[in-house]
Each structure stands twice: as C-alpha cells, then as structure tokens.
Write a protein that holds these residues in place. Structure first.
Motif, PDB file in Angstrom:
ATOM      1  N   LEU A   1       0.812  -1.222   0.000  1.00  0.00           N
ATOM      2  CA  LEU A   1       0.000   0.000   0.000  1.00  0.00           C
ATOM      3  C   LEU A   1       0.844   1.270   0.000  1.00  0.00           C
ATOM      4  O   LEU A   1       0.378   2.332  -0.385  1.00  0.00           O
TER       5      LEU A   1
ATOM      6  N   SER B   1       4.893   3.081  -3.176  1.00  0.00           N
ATOM      7  CA  SER B   1       5.297   4.291  -3.899  1.00  0.00           C
ATOM      8  C   SER B   1       6.204   5.161  -3.021  1.00  0.00           C
ATOM      9  O   SER B   1       7.136   5.795  -3.525  1.00  0.00           O
ATOM     10  N   ASP B   2       5.940   5.162  -1.707  1.00  0.00           N
ATOM     11  CA  ASP B   2       6.758   5.983  -0.812  1.00  0.00           C
ATOM     12  C   ASP B   2       8.203   5.474  -0.719  1.00  0.00           C
ATOM     13  O   ASP B   2       9.124   6.276  -0.563  1.00  0.00           O
TER      14      ASP B   2
ATOM     15  N   VAL C   1       9.789   6.897  -3.818  1.00  0.00           N
ATOM     16  CA  VAL C   1      10.099   8.323  -3.652  1.00  0.00           C
ATOM     17  C   VAL C   1      11.322   8.472  -2.749  1.00  0.00           C
ATOM     18  O   VAL C   1      12.220   9.270  -3.031  1.00  0.00           O
TER      19      VAL C   1
ATOM     20  N   ASP D   1      18.301   3.406  -8.821  1.00  0.00           N
ATOM     21  CA  ASP D   1      17.532   3.269 -10.067  1.00  0.00           C
ATOM     22  C   ASP D   1      16.770   1.952 -10.110  1.00  0.00           C
ATOM     23  O   ASP D   1      15.641   1.896 -10.589  1.00  0.00           O
TER      24      ASP D   1
ATOM     25  N   PHE E   1      13.746   2.236  -7.833  1.00  0.00           N
ATOM     26  CA  PHE E   1      12.712   3.061  -8.467  1.00  0.00           C
ATOM     27  C   PHE E   1      11.993   2.302  -9.590  1.00  0.00           C
ATOM     28  O   PHE E   1      10.769   2.299  -9.659  1.00  0.00           O
TER      29      PHE E   1
ATOM     30  N   VAL F   1       9.630  -0.383  -8.228  1.00  0.00           N
ATOM     31  CA  VAL F   1       8.404   0.200  -7.670  1.00  0.00           C
ATOM     32  C   VAL F   1       7.486   0.635  -8.820  1.00  0.00           C
ATOM     33  O   VAL F   1       6.294   0.330  -8.833  1.00  0.00           O
ATOM     34  N   GLN F   2       8.062   1.315  -9.787  1.00  0.00           N
ATOM     35  CA  GLN F   2       7.273   1.812 -10.922  1.00  0.00           C
ATOM     36  C   GLN F   2       6.586   0.647 -11.657  1.00  0.00           C
ATOM     37  O   GLN F   2       5.402   0.732 -11.968  1.00  0.00           O
TER      38      GLN F   2
ATOM     39  N   LYS G   1       5.790  -2.259 -10.462  1.00  0.00           N
ATOM     40  CA  LYS G   1       4.733  -2.815  -9.602  1.00  0.00           C
ATOM     41  C   LYS G   1       3.478  -1.972  -9.703  1.00  0.00           C
ATOM     42  O   LYS G   1       2.354  -2.503  -9.707  1.00  0.00           O
ATOM     43  N   LEU G   2       3.632  -0.654  -9.790  1.00  0.00           N
ATOM     44  CA  LEU G   2       2.462   0.234  -9.892  1.00  0.00           C
ATOM     45  C   LEU G   2       1.776   0.090 -11.244  1.00  0.00           C
ATOM     46  O   LEU G   2       0.633   0.486 -11.416  1.00  0.00           O
ATOM     47  N   PHE G   3       2.477  -0.502 -12.214  1.00  0.00           N
ATOM     48  CA  PHE G   3       1.897  -0.655 -13.545  1.00  0.00           C
ATOM     49  C   PHE G   3       1.360  -2.051 -13.807  1.00  0.00           C
ATOM     50  O   PHE G   3       0.861  -2.319 -14.899  1.00  0.00           O
TER      51      PHE G   3
ATOM     52  N   LYS H   1      -1.286  -3.268 -12.669  1.00  0.00           N
ATOM     53  CA  LYS H   1      -2.720  -3.116 -12.963  1.00  0.00           C
ATOM     54  C   LYS H   1      -3.009  -1.682 -13.348  1.00  0.00           C
ATOM     55  O   LYS H   1      -3.906  -1.050 -12.807  1.00  0.00           O
ATOM     56  N   ASN H   2      -2.236  -1.123 -14.253  1.00  0.00           N
ATOM     57  CA  ASN H   2      -2.462   0.291 -14.598  1.00  0.00           C
ATOM     58  C   ASN H   2      -2.431   0.431 -16.112  1.00  0.00           C
ATOM     59  O   ASN H   2      -1.682  -0.231 -16.789  1.00  0.00           O
TER      60      ASN H   2
END
Lengths: 212, 212
Positions: free
Chosen positions: B143, B146-147, B150, B198, B201, B204-205, B207-209, B211-212
């Motif tokens: 959850l 993303s933090d 960042v 890198d 980052f 994480v990126q 993983k956010l994609f 389901k995007n």
C-alpha cells in the motif's frame, strides 16, 4: 494544515510517522522547492558580478522564474495534503452492499483524479524548474555551478517521486481512458526531463573535474 | 545556526538567497533526511499489519536504522554550515605577498578538507539509507510501495548532490594525493549506489503498472 510552516525537523518526523499526510507527494514537492531554491541562489550569486554582466538580464529572468516555481512548489505541499483527505474518506466508506459500493465509487473516482492531479502539477512545475536550471548551469557564475547541479538532482528526484504518486492513484481509477491519458502525460515528462536533468548533472560534474 | 529548526519555507527562502549557508551541501542533507523519513514511514505502516507479520522483525530493524539515518542527516545540515565558516574566512584572507599567500594556504587546506568531509559523510549516510530502502521496497506493505520509490529517488539526489560538494572542495586542495583519495571514495559510492537507487525506483514503478 500548512506543512511548509513546520520546521524541517518536524516535517521530517511527521513524514516518518504513520500519519497519512504528508506522504510521498508532499515530500516530492518540498524536494522540488529545495531544487528551485538552489536555482534562485545561483542567479542571486551571479547577478551584479562584473564578470557576468552580459548575462545579467538573463539571470534576472531566471531568478524571477525560479522564485515563482519555488513558492508554487511550497504551496503544492499543502495542496497534496488537502487532496488526500477526501480520498482517505472514500477508502473508509463501507463496501458490503451493492448500494454501498456504488456510493463509494461515486466519491472515490473524483477523489482519485484529484489526488493524481496534484502530483501531475508537481511534475509540470519541476520540468519548468529544470529548464531554468539548464540555463543557470550554462550561464551562471562558475563559483556556484555545483549548486546548479544539486538543484537539477533535486528537481529530478521530485519529478520521479511525484510520478509514482500519479501512478498509484491512476491505477485505482475506474475511468481507464482518463487514467491512460494522465499516465501518458506523466510518462512524456519523465522521458523528456530525466535525460535533461542527467545532462545538467553530468556537465556540472565534468566542469568540476577540469582541474581535479 | 541550526537550520533544521527553521520552517521549511524559511529554509527554502534562505537557501534561495545569496547568504553563504545553507548551500548545496545542506540542501542535499535535508533531501536525504526526507528520503530516510519516507523509509521510516513505510516501516511504520507495515509494522502491526497481519499480512506482513512474517517480516515484522525485519521491519522493526529497518525502522530503527531509518530513524537513525534521518536524524544523522538532519544533523549534517548543521555540520555542513559549520564547516563552511572557516572556509569562507580562508577565502577572505589577503594573498598579495608571499607571506600572505603562505598564511592563507595554511588555513585553506584543512578548511577545504573539512568542507569535503561533511558531504562525504552525507554520501555515506545516503548509501546506508538506500540499503534500507531496498529492503523496505521489497518487503514493506504494498500500500505504501510508492513511498519507498520516492525515498529512493530522494536519497539518490542527496547522494549526487553531496558528491558535487565533495568535488568542488577537493579541486582546490593542494594535497593532490589526499584529494584523489577522497574523490575515489566518492566515485565508488556513486558507482555502487546510483544503480541501486535506479533499480529500486524501476521495480516500484513496474509494480504500480501491474494493474495500470
């Protein structure tokens, strides 16, 4: 809550806590503001120097832009926190019955869109800051060139950090067309401006190694 | 002057001014502290969650480390400003006669070395923070993933930013062997930890994609 009026230590401590705000979005905005401020510093330390008289007008324009970007980024810390409140409320709504799920969805979608819009604005502001930094690194005083490089690194981090806060919100949006459009705008900014930030940094670094 | 007790807006405004401190070194330390704090946040929001019970002990260790790094980085803002004072004094010394030049040089060399030592310590602290962030991004709550991303971007910027503040001081050192040795340590950290940042980052990126 205006987090930018909090002390740096307090901001860092509340960021570290399990408090819902500030989070990665507000952190990115602060780091972007630090980056833009380093741009202002380079301009301030170039203006009025005889050696740089021929770029004086240019430096004044850069200073005005950097100062504006820096205050916009500080304000985006607050905007990011404000956009989170309705989203947190929506996440807290019950979702057992169909009616509940529909009511939740009706509140959730605009809240997600707003929560993605603020980091998108942070990204746009950081891109503008990188354009200014590019000029400052090329034409500003050699004595503070390292600060232009640090500024570029900060704006790069803020740009990347804000992008993750766009993507974490768009991934939950039901309107996939709108989500895709927002993601596309974010990706274009990453594709265009991460290489620029890297170019600024590498140029500064190699200038520091001319006699090192 | 303890800049970390200044409000975020005031810090950004004095950074932007032509005041000699804070500069790129202090800015890097603050950005590193923000990065480490995001690590603490990820740990705090993972600890106590049933789903992550099997990494609870690990997360507690990460939290302890991240909190320590965050307070060390806040303190490095002050240390960087303090190291600048003797350097500024040395730069202000006359250099007309041979005697004056020798007196100036005698003060300048240790001042430069100290002014390089602080950003080197900022770099070391950011490398430790990236190691912790790596673990948090892999094992922390999805959850707040993303933090962690960042946080990695912030520590990367602080690492790069601090390196420029090492190099701008070593380039003026007379003891070229010492300068080369310091530069080598800084370069090794950049070579080892920029790719790690890198990687964190990008993971994480992606993983956010999913389901995007």
């Amino acid at each position: 809550m205006d987090f930018s009026s909090m002390s740096c230590s307090d901001f860092v401590n509340v960021l570290a806590s399990s408090e819902p705000v500030p989070g990665g979005g507000g952190a990115s905005a602060l780091v972007g503001a630090v980056g833009a401020a380093l741009g202002s510093m380079v301009a301030n330390l170039t203006i009025g120097k005889k050696k740089y008289a021929d770029v004086e007008e240019n430096m004044r324009e850069c200073l005005q832009k950097a100062e504006d970007l820096q205050s916009r980024l500080l304000d985006l810390i607050r905007q990011d926190a404000e956009a989170f409140a309705p989203l947190a409320a929506a996440y807290g709504m019950p979702k057992t019955t169909v009616e509940e799920m529909m009511a939740r969805e009706a509140v959730m979608e605009p809240a997600l869109r707003e929560a993605a819009a603020v980091p998108l604005a942070i990204m746009e502001t950081c891109c503008e800051a990188l354009d200014v930094m590019h000029e400052l690194a090329l034409k500003g005083s050699r004595l503070v060139i390292s600060d232009a490089g640090v500024g570029a690194a900060c704006c790069r981090a803020a740009l990347q950090g804000a992008s993750l806060n766009v993507f974490i919100n768009t991934r939950s949006m039901s309107d996939r067309d709108a989500a895709t459009q927002i993601n596309r705008r974010a990706k274009i900014m990453l594709d265009d401006y991460i290489p620029l930030a890297d170019r600024i940094f590498t140029n500064v670094q190699s200038k520091l190694f001319e006699k090192n």
